[in-house]
Scaffold this active site. Structure first.
Site, PDB file in Angstrom:
ATOM      1  CG  HIS A 141      83.252 -27.522  30.594  1.00 52.82           C
ATOM      2  ND1 HIS A 141      83.023 -26.625  31.619  1.00 52.82           N
ATOM      3  CD2 HIS A 141      83.223 -28.761  31.157  1.00 52.82           C
ATOM      4  CE1 HIS A 141      82.870 -27.297  32.753  1.00 52.82           C
ATOM      5  NE2 HIS A 141      82.973 -28.590  32.497  1.00 52.82           N
ATOM      6  CD  GLU A 142      83.398 -32.289  29.433  1.00 53.42           C
ATOM      7  OE1 GLU A 142      84.236 -32.869  30.142  1.00 53.42           O
ATOM      8  OE2 GLU A 142      82.296 -31.920  29.867  1.00 53.42           O
TER       9      GLU A 142
ATOM     10  CG  HIS B 203      87.288 -30.766  33.288  1.00 58.80           C
ATOM     11  ND1 HIS B 203      87.344 -30.174  34.528  1.00 58.80           N
ATOM     12  CD2 HIS B 203      85.968 -30.812  32.952  1.00 58.80           C
ATOM     13  CE1 HIS B 203      86.104 -29.877  34.930  1.00 58.80           C
ATOM     14  NE2 HIS B 203      85.256 -30.242  33.990  1.00 58.80           N
TER      15      HIS B 203
ATOM     16  CD  GLU C 216      82.575 -29.192  36.484  1.00 59.37           C
ATOM     17  OE1 GLU C 216      82.254 -28.605  35.437  1.00 59.37           O
ATOM     18  OE2 GLU C 216      83.051 -30.324  36.481  1.00 59.37           O
TER      19      GLU C 216
HETATM   20 ZN    ZN Z   1      83.220 -30.157  33.910  1.00 58.00          ZN
END
Ligand code: ZN
Length: 276
Positions: free
Chosen positions: A147-148, A151, A208
């Protein structure tokens, strides 16, 4: 002013809607010239960013160096947690590198009670020990790192900077310039998503969700079981009840909805896992 121009001006003044439309087109064209269009990995969304890969790396590296200086005493550099973070990050980084070959990936584990992790533009990752009781397994940690890292590969910070007209300030900072006010600098750092929840501005819901989607495919491509991502988000939901959510749990419609969304992407993730 020539007669033709005067005529055009009078025409536009009389028709404000057309003038607004023309202005919008001009701004749109300028945006295309001064930013570059790119497609996000996995989701293939077209986005506009003004920072090059190199500028993103400079910006991220500077902030990373600052964090490591300030939290020097908290850096974990041996032991089983350290080994786990390095082991899992290496697999996620190998997958992310296919989308961003220029980025230089590096992960640091900091001894902090907060359940948090983040990845700076350009590939520098910070994980807090407080997230490890929630991630539990390698696959759980791979979910967070996926997830990170998503980004960063989707250039979400650069996109936010562009939307807030802060690209030029970011470029000045990346180039080592100090032609910014302290409040501009503080705002920029908050946009980088560095540190605790109170210090960073949340990504948009769309970003997100996108990081969830890309991150799930990344962890699957890295060989982890994507069903474990669902299990992790459920644990996260329980762990963050009644508490301020960390970055990756912030600004979501609801974590229950998030679990549902991730479940919907599982067939795609399973294919990604098989294909590697
Ligand atoms: Zn995030």
């Amino acid at each position: 002013m020539s007669r033709a121009r005067k005529g055009l001006a009078a025409f536009l003044v009389a028709r404000p809607l057309i003038a607004i439309l023309l202005a919008a087109v001009v701004v749109g064209v300028l945006l295309l010239f001064f930013t570059h269009r790119q497609r996000t990995p996995v989701t293939h969304r077209v986005e506009h960013v003004g920072l090059t890969d190199k500028q993103q790396m400079q910006l991220g590296s500077e902030e990373y160096a600052k964090t490591l200086r300030e939290d020097r005493a908290q850096i974990v550099s041996s032991g089983t947690s350290y080994a786990q973070v390095q082991r899992v990050a290496k697999r996620i980084e190998a997958v992310a590198r296919r989308d961003k070959p220029n980025f230089v990936w590096k992960v640091t584990l900091l001894r902090k009670n907060e359940a948090n992790a983040y990845c700076l533009p350009g590939g520098k990752i910070v994980v807090y020990t407080g997230i490890l009781p929630v991630t539990q397994t390698d696959a759980g940690l791979a979910t967070v790192l996926g997830h990170e890292v998503a980004h960063a590969t989707a250039e979400h910070v650069a996109e936010r900077l562009e939307r807030q007209n802060l690209t030029r300030i970011a470029i000045a900072i990346a180039a080592g310039g100090i032609a910014v006010t302290p409040s501009q600098y503080a705002h920029l750092v908050a946009l980088l998503g560095v540190g605790g929840q109170a210090a960073s501005l949340p990504f948009s819901r769309k970003q997100e969700s996108e990081a969830d989607h890309i991150g799930l495919i990344y962890m699957a491509r890295a060989g982890f079981d994507p069903h474990q991502a669902v299990a992790f988000w459920k644990r996260m939901l329980r762990a963050s009840k009644g508490k301020e959510p960390p970055e990756f749990a912030s600004d979501h419609p609801s974590t229950a909805r998030r679990v549902e969304q991730v479940e919907g992407w599982l067939p795609e993730a399973e294919r990604a896992r098989r294909q590697g």
